[in-house]
Design a protein around this motif. Structure first.
Motif, PDB file in Angstrom:
ATOM      1  N   ARG A 107       3.556  -8.176   7.775  1.00  0.00           N
ATOM      2  CA  ARG A 107       3.903  -6.805   7.376  1.00  0.00           C
ATOM      3  C   ARG A 107       3.458  -6.527   5.941  1.00  0.00           C
ATOM      4  N   ARG A 108       3.661  -7.498   5.079  1.00  0.00           N
ATOM      5  CA  ARG A 108       3.267  -7.324   3.670  1.00  0.00           C
ATOM      6  C   ARG A 108       1.747  -7.202   3.545  1.00  0.00           C
ATOM      7  N   ILE A 109       1.019  -7.999   4.306  1.00  0.00           N
ATOM      8  CA  ILE A 109      -0.440  -7.930   4.282  1.00  0.00           C
ATOM      9  C   ILE A 109      -0.912  -6.559   4.750  1.00  0.00           C
ATOM     10  N   GLN A 110      -0.322  -6.048   5.834  1.00  0.00           N
ATOM     11  CA  GLN A 110      -0.713  -4.734   6.342  1.00  0.00           C
ATOM     12  C   GLN A 110      -0.395  -3.634   5.333  1.00  0.00           C
ATOM     13  N   LYS A 111       0.697  -3.788   4.616  1.00  0.00           N
ATOM     14  CA  LYS A 111       1.078  -2.793   3.621  1.00  0.00           C
ATOM     15  C   LYS A 111       0.117  -2.794   2.433  1.00  0.00           C
ATOM     16  N   LEU A 112      -0.325  -3.971   2.014  1.00  0.00           N
ATOM     17  CA  LEU A 112      -1.175  -4.088   0.827  1.00  0.00           C
ATOM     18  C   LEU A 112      -2.665  -4.049   1.127  1.00  0.00           C
ATOM     19  N   ALA A 113      -3.057  -4.129   2.383  1.00  0.00           N
ATOM     20  CA  ALA A 113      -4.478  -4.203   2.745  1.00  0.00           C
ATOM     21  C   ALA A 113      -5.284  -3.023   2.209  1.00  0.00           C
ATOM     22  N   PRO A 114      -4.829  -1.769   2.352  1.00  0.00           N
ATOM     23  CA  PRO A 114      -5.650  -0.664   1.830  1.00  0.00           C
ATOM     24  C   PRO A 114      -5.867  -0.744   0.319  1.00  0.00           C
ATOM     25  N   ALA A 115      -4.842  -1.102  -0.431  1.00  0.00           N
ATOM     26  CA  ALA A 115      -4.988  -1.205  -1.885  1.00  0.00           C
ATOM     27  C   ALA A 115      -5.935  -2.332  -2.259  1.00  0.00           C
ATOM     28  N   LEU A 116      -5.848  -3.462  -1.543  1.00  0.00           N
ATOM     29  CA  LEU A 116      -6.750  -4.576  -1.826  1.00  0.00           C
ATOM     30  C   LEU A 116      -8.193  -4.224  -1.477  1.00  0.00           C
ATOM     31  N   THR A 117      -8.373  -3.545  -0.366  1.00  0.00           N
ATOM     32  CA  THR A 117      -9.723  -3.142   0.032  1.00  0.00           C
ATOM     33  C   THR A 117     -10.316  -2.192  -0.997  1.00  0.00           C
ATOM     34  N   GLN A 118      -9.511  -1.255  -1.464  1.00  0.00           N
ATOM     35  CA  GLN A 118      -9.985  -0.316  -2.482  1.00  0.00           C
ATOM     36  C   GLN A 118     -10.362  -1.052  -3.770  1.00  0.00           C
ATOM     37  N   THR A 119      -9.560  -2.024  -4.161  1.00  0.00           N
ATOM     38  CA  THR A 119      -9.838  -2.800  -5.371  1.00  0.00           C
ATOM     39  C   THR A 119     -11.112  -3.626  -5.208  1.00  0.00           C
ATOM     40  N   TYR A 120     -11.290  -4.251  -4.036  1.00  0.00           N
ATOM     41  CA  TYR A 120     -12.504  -5.022  -3.783  1.00  0.00           C
ATOM     42  C   TYR A 120     -13.733  -4.132  -3.779  1.00  0.00           C
ATOM     43  N   ASP A 121     -13.619  -2.940  -3.210  1.00  0.00           N
ATOM     44  CA  ASP A 121     -14.747  -2.010  -3.190  1.00  0.00           C
ATOM     45  C   ASP A 121     -15.118  -1.571  -4.602  1.00  0.00           C
ATOM     46  N   ALA A 122     -14.115  -1.309  -5.419  1.00  0.00           N
ATOM     47  CA  ALA A 122     -14.370  -0.918  -6.812  1.00  0.00           C
ATOM     48  C   ALA A 122     -15.023  -2.065  -7.574  1.00  0.00           C
ATOM     49  N   ALA A 123     -14.565  -3.283  -7.356  1.00  0.00           N
ATOM     50  CA  ALA A 123     -15.169  -4.438  -8.032  1.00  0.00           C
ATOM     51  C   ALA A 123     -16.606  -4.646  -7.563  1.00  0.00           C
ATOM     52  N   ALA A 124     -16.868  -4.457  -6.284  1.00  0.00           N
ATOM     53  CA  ALA A 124     -18.233  -4.606  -5.773  1.00  0.00           C
ATOM     54  C   ALA A 124     -19.152  -3.549  -6.370  1.00  0.00           C
ATOM     55  N   GLU A 125     -18.655  -2.339  -6.508  1.00  0.00           N
ATOM     56  CA  GLU A 125     -19.460  -1.266  -7.114  1.00  0.00           C
ATOM     57  C   GLU A 125     -19.751  -1.577  -8.578  1.00  0.00           C
ATOM     58  N   ASP A 126     -18.760  -2.092  -9.297  1.00  0.00           N
ATOM     59  CA  ASP A 126     -18.973  -2.466 -10.700  1.00  0.00           C
ATOM     60  C   ASP A 126     -20.001  -3.591 -10.813  1.00  0.00           C
ATOM     61  N   CYS A 127     -19.957  -4.541  -9.897  1.00  0.00           N
ATOM     62  CA  CYS A 127     -20.919  -5.639  -9.917  1.00  0.00           C
ATOM     63  C   CYS A 127     -22.332  -5.129  -9.636  1.00  0.00           C
ATOM     64  N   LYS A 128     -22.467  -4.196  -8.726  1.00  0.00           N
ATOM     65  CA  LYS A 128     -23.784  -3.612  -8.440  1.00  0.00           C
ATOM     66  C   LYS A 128     -24.341  -2.901  -9.663  1.00  0.00           C
ATOM     67  N   GLN A 129     -23.483  -2.141 -10.351  1.00  0.00           N
ATOM     68  CA  GLN A 129     -23.923  -1.435 -11.546  1.00  0.00           C
ATOM     69  C   GLN A 129     -24.319  -2.423 -12.644  1.00  0.00           C
ATOM     70  N   ALA A 130     -23.569  -3.485 -12.796  1.00  0.00           N
ATOM     71  CA  ALA A 130     -23.895  -4.500 -13.799  1.00  0.00           C
ATOM     72  C   ALA A 130     -25.207  -5.186 -13.472  1.00  0.00           C
ATOM     73  N   PHE A 131     -25.431  -5.468 -12.189  1.00  0.00           N
ATOM     74  CA  PHE A 131     -26.676  -6.088 -11.783  1.00  0.00           C
ATOM     75  C   PHE A 131     -27.865  -5.178 -12.051  1.00  0.00           C
ATOM     76  N   GLU A 132     -27.693  -3.874 -11.799  1.00  0.00           N
ATOM     77  CA  GLU A 132     -28.778  -2.925 -12.044  1.00  0.00           C
ATOM     78  C   GLU A 132     -29.076  -2.803 -13.548  1.00  0.00           C
ATOM     79  N   LEU A 133     -28.070  -2.918 -14.392  1.00  0.00           N
ATOM     80  CA  LEU A 133     -28.273  -2.863 -15.833  1.00  0.00           C
ATOM     81  C   LEU A 133     -29.025  -4.085 -16.358  1.00  0.00           C
ATOM     82  N   MET A 134     -28.845  -5.224 -15.671  1.00  0.00           N
ATOM     83  CA  MET A 134     -29.520  -6.440 -16.116  1.00  0.00           C
ATOM     84  C   MET A 134     -31.002  -6.408 -15.788  1.00  0.00           C
ATOM     85  N   HIS A 135     -31.394  -5.621 -14.804  1.00  0.00           N
ATOM     86  CA  HIS A 135     -32.811  -5.581 -14.426  1.00  0.00           C
ATOM     87  C   HIS A 135     -33.449  -4.325 -14.829  1.00  0.00           C
TER      88      HIS A 135
END
Length: 81
Positions: A53-81
Motif C-alpha cells: 500500500r505504501r509503495i502504491q501511494k508513493l509510486a507517482p511521486a517517485l516516478t515524477q522525481t526519477y523523471d525530473a532527475a533523468a531530464e536533468d541528466c540529459k540536460q547536463a549531458f548535452e551541456l558537456m558536448h
C-alpha cells in the motif's frame, strides 16, 4: 506498527503455550500455540500488505522525481558536448 503488534501478540500466545507445556498442561499448550502461529503468520502478511500500500501511494511521486532527475541528466549531458 500493526504487524509488530500482531507479531508480539502471537509471541505472547506462544510464551503462554510454552509455560503451559512446562506446567504439564498439554491441551492448553496446544490451544495457545494455534493463535501464536496464526499471529506470527498474520504479522508477515500484514507487513507485506502495508508495504505494498505504501509503495502504491508513493509510486507517482517517485516516478515524477526519477523523471525530473533523468531530464536533468540529459540536460547536463548535452551541456558537456
Amino acid at each position: 506498527m500493526i504487524a509488530l503488534g500482531i507479531g508480539l501478540l502471537g509471541t505472547v500466545f506462544m510464551a503462554g503455550s510454552v509455560f503451559a507445556y512446562i506446567g504439564g498442561l498439554l491441551l492448553l499448550s496446544i490451544i495457545l500455540a494455534v493463535p501464536g502461529f496464526i499471529g506470527w503468520g498474520l504479522a508477515y502478511f500484514s507487513f507485506n500488505l502495508a508495504k505494498n500500500r505504501r509503495i502504491q501511494k508513493l509510486a507517482p511521486a517517485l516516478t515524477q522525481t526519477y523523471d525530473a532527475a533523468a531530464e536533468d541528466c540529459k540536460q547536463a549531458f548535452e551541456l558537456m558536448h
